[in-house]
Design an enzyme around this catalytic site. Structure first.
Site, short mmCIF file in Angstrom:
data_model
loop_
_atom_site.label_atom_id
_atom_site.label_comp_id
_atom_site.label_asym_id
_atom_site.label_seq_id
_atom_site.Cartn_x
_atom_site.Cartn_y
_atom_site.Cartn_z
N GLU A 39 30.93 87.31 81.46
CA GLU A 39 31.36 86.35 80.44
C GLU A 39 32.10 87.09 79.31
O GLU A 39 33.14 86.65 78.84
CB GLU A 39 30.14 85.60 79.88
CG GLU A 39 30.51 84.60 78.79
CD GLU A 39 29.31 83.84 78.23
OE1 GLU A 39 28.16 84.17 78.60
OE2 GLU A 39 29.54 82.93 77.41
N GLY A 76 23.44 77.00 80.45
CA GLY A 76 22.29 76.66 79.62
C GLY A 76 21.53 77.91 79.19
O GLY A 76 20.48 78.24 79.77
N TYR A 77 22.07 78.63 78.22
CA TYR A 77 21.40 79.83 77.69
C TYR A 77 20.79 79.52 76.31
O TYR A 77 19.59 79.56 76.13
CB TYR A 77 22.41 80.98 77.55
CG TYR A 77 22.64 81.84 78.79
CD1 TYR A 77 22.56 81.30 80.07
CD2 TYR A 77 22.97 83.18 78.67
CE1 TYR A 77 22.79 82.09 81.19
CE2 TYR A 77 23.21 83.99 79.78
CZ TYR A 77 23.12 83.44 81.04
OH TYR A 77 23.35 84.22 82.13
C1 FAD Z 1 32.74 78.38 71.19
C2 FAD Z 1 31.29 78.58 71.59
C3 FAD Z 1 30.87 78.23 72.87
C4 FAD Z 1 29.53 78.40 73.23
N1 FAD Z 1 29.14 78.01 74.49
C5 FAD Z 1 27.86 78.16 74.86
C6 FAD Z 1 27.44 77.72 76.17
O1 FAD Z 1 28.22 77.16 76.95
N2 FAD Z 1 26.15 77.90 76.50
C7 FAD Z 1 25.25 78.50 75.67
O2 FAD Z 1 24.11 78.67 76.08
N3 FAD Z 1 25.60 78.91 74.42
C8 FAD Z 1 26.89 78.74 74.01
N4 FAD Z 1 27.27 79.13 72.73
C9 FAD Z 1 26.26 79.63 71.80
C10 FAD Z 1 26.36 81.12 71.51
O3 FAD Z 1 25.96 81.88 72.61
C11 FAD Z 1 25.50 81.39 70.27
O4 FAD Z 1 26.07 80.66 69.19
C12 FAD Z 1 25.45 82.86 69.91
O5 FAD Z 1 24.73 83.60 70.87
C13 FAD Z 1 24.80 83.10 68.51
O6 FAD Z 1 23.58 82.46 68.41
P1 FAD Z 1 23.25 81.49 67.18
O7 FAD Z 1 24.38 80.51 67.06
O8 FAD Z 1 21.88 80.95 67.38
O9 FAD Z 1 23.31 82.40 65.89
P2 FAD Z 1 22.14 83.38 65.30
O10 FAD Z 1 21.54 84.15 66.43
O11 FAD Z 1 21.23 82.49 64.50
O12 FAD Z 1 22.96 84.32 64.39
C14 FAD Z 1 23.39 83.95 63.07
C15 FAD Z 1 24.06 85.16 62.43
O13 FAD Z 1 23.12 86.25 62.31
C16 FAD Z 1 23.64 87.42 62.94
N5 FAD Z 1 22.55 88.14 63.60
C17 FAD Z 1 21.54 87.62 64.34
N6 FAD Z 1 20.76 88.60 64.82
C18 FAD Z 1 21.29 89.76 64.41
C19 FAD Z 1 20.93 91.14 64.58
N7 FAD Z 1 19.87 91.51 65.31
N8 FAD Z 1 21.72 92.09 63.99
C20 FAD Z 1 22.82 91.74 63.25
N9 FAD Z 1 23.19 90.44 63.04
C21 FAD Z 1 22.44 89.48 63.61
C22 FAD Z 1 24.63 86.91 63.97
O14 FAD Z 1 25.60 87.89 64.28
C23 FAD Z 1 25.23 85.70 63.27
O15 FAD Z 1 26.26 86.11 62.39
C24 FAD Z 1 28.59 78.94 72.32
C25 FAD Z 1 29.02 79.29 71.03
C26 FAD Z 1 30.34 79.09 70.65
C27 FAD Z 1 30.76 79.44 69.26
#
Ligand code: FAD
Length: 387
Positions: free
Chosen positions: A253, A132-133
């Protein structure tokens, strides 16, 4: 014969006698894996037996200490075991976020009671965990998370945390027994107001809602917490110091995710045998990069385990490994011709190639996106100005 040679020959004989023939083929998909947990239904007797014999020997977590359910192997012995398992194509007996993520964090930050309580259960595959992150407003900017945990003093029911908020993209939350969860315990500091809690997903107030993906699968959930009561002692590390635990866990991870594309992969050229010379050249270049990556990541993983790697090195391997995996899947699609468009076909593989291709896109997002890994490398390793 050196001690390591003797260990190799004992291990080879033991695997020969104990690894069921059905478990000697690579995992074809996540669905083939054994995830364990209190609601797990084994897909076969062979899968059950393989987990039991490996767990009994501590070899689901070969390099964890024996006191906590591990095999107590040295890094060299663990490497030999891995090689001998690869030699016969043995599957991992257990796939578990407990092993690849929470366990290492508990070993470093957990109390003795927590280690004794949780690690053995993880090693035996008795608890399935979810992570749950991420939250709707906190993905790349993870420290912006808002799920709140309030400390409640309760002389009758016991001191506890009261957790309220929402997580998103929680992989397998609807199948997990427990969650390791980042919560906000103070609003005074961004990173310095986060704590790391463990709780049972059956606690009243926890609910999950699966999210359907384009691939037709539904591996993630939205996860809701409505006044969830969590016993005070189920915190890992100190109050408001959960960010240290979270970052350490993320390193493990990222190491795990970086290797996903290589697991059971082998040579793409040997598997695809394309006739088109340009495609052959691209596949050959991929195979060379893939071998180089495997050698590099093995070196980094050994340094990481020995505590000698740069703290940001998992960001390098995560970036390289997941971009490579996307390339592998692009090439596999290109080399498969019209077969790659199969989706619901009854012809054997039933759309495996396009589903794997779609899944690989998520690889460079989960555990922190490629852009974020590059930012970390720029700032902490290359020390680029303005990073
Ligand atoms: C297959 C899969 C499994 C997952 N499992 C889990 C899980 O079990 N538990 C959990 O907690 N999460 C999980 N996640 C979530 C994952 O950790 C997040 O999707 C990820 O951290 C990106 O966050 P976001 O989706 O909110 O995208 P955002 O943070 O909204 O990013 C959107 C876009 O903007 C870019 N971006 C954002 N900030 C910056 C910056 N400072 N500089 C350059 N580019 C930037 C990103 O690279 C991305 O392309 C999972 C995701 C996937 C795809």
């Amino acid at each position: 014969m050196t001690d390591l040679d003797a260990f190799r020959s004992d291990t080879r004989a033991w695997l020969e006698a104990n690894c069921p023939p059905e478990m000697r083929s690579p995992l074809r998909s996540e669905a083939d894996a054994c995830w364990g947990g209190r609601n797990w239904t084994f897909q076969s007797d062979a899968q059950r037996r393989w987990l039991e014999v490996m767990a009994e020997r501590g070899w689901t977590v070969p390099d964890w200490p024996k006191d906590y359910g591990g095999g107590g192997l040295s890094p060299d012995e663990a490497r030999v075991l891995k090689e001998e398992m690869q030699r016969i194509g043995a599957r991992p007996p257990l796939t578990s976020f407990g092993i690849s993520m929470l366990g290492p964090a508990l070993l470093k930050f957990g109390t003795e009671e927590q280690k004794k309580h949780y690690l053995g259960q993880i090693a035996r595959g008795e608890i399935r965990w979810c992570q749950g992150y991420s939250e709707p407003g906190a993905g790349s900017d993870l420290a912006g998370l808002q799920t709140k945990a309030e400390a409640v003093s309760d002389p009758i029911g016991g001191d506890h945390w009261l957790v309220t908020g929402q997580k998103v993209w929680t992989s397998y939350a609807d199948k997990a027994d427990w969650i390791f969860c980042l919560v906000r315990t103070s609003s005074e500091s961004k990173q310095g107001g986060i704590s790391f809690l463990l709780f049972d997903m059956e606690t009243p107030g926890v609910s999950t809602k699966p999210i359907l993906l384009i691939s037709g699968n539904s591996p993630f959930c939205e996860t809701f917490f409505d006044n969830v009561k969590v016993p005070k002692e189920q915190i890992v590390g100190e109050v408001n110091k959960g960010w240290d635990v979270a970052k350490y866990l993320l390193g493990h991870e990222r190491e795990m995710i970086s290797g996903m594309g290589l697991a059971g992969g082998g040579s793409l050229g040997a598997a695809m045998k394309p006739t088109d010379p340009l495609l052959r050249a691209e596949i050959a270049a991929f195979d060379v990069d893939s071998l180089a990556f495997a050698a590099m990541s093995e070196r980094f993983a050994a340094m990481w385990k020995a505590g000698e790697a740069h703290p940001a090195s998992p960001s390098m391997t995560k970036y390289a490994g997941t971009e490579l995996n996307k390339r592998r899947n692009e090439l596999a699609m290109a080399a498969s011709g019209s077969d790659a468009l199969e989706w619901d076909s009854e012809r054997g593989k039933k759309g495996k190639a396009p589903r794997d291709w779609l899944r690989s896109k998520g690889n460079s997002i989960e555990g922190g996106t490629s852009e974020i890994q590059l930012n970390i490398v720029a700032k902490h390793i290359l020390r680029l100005p303005g990073a």
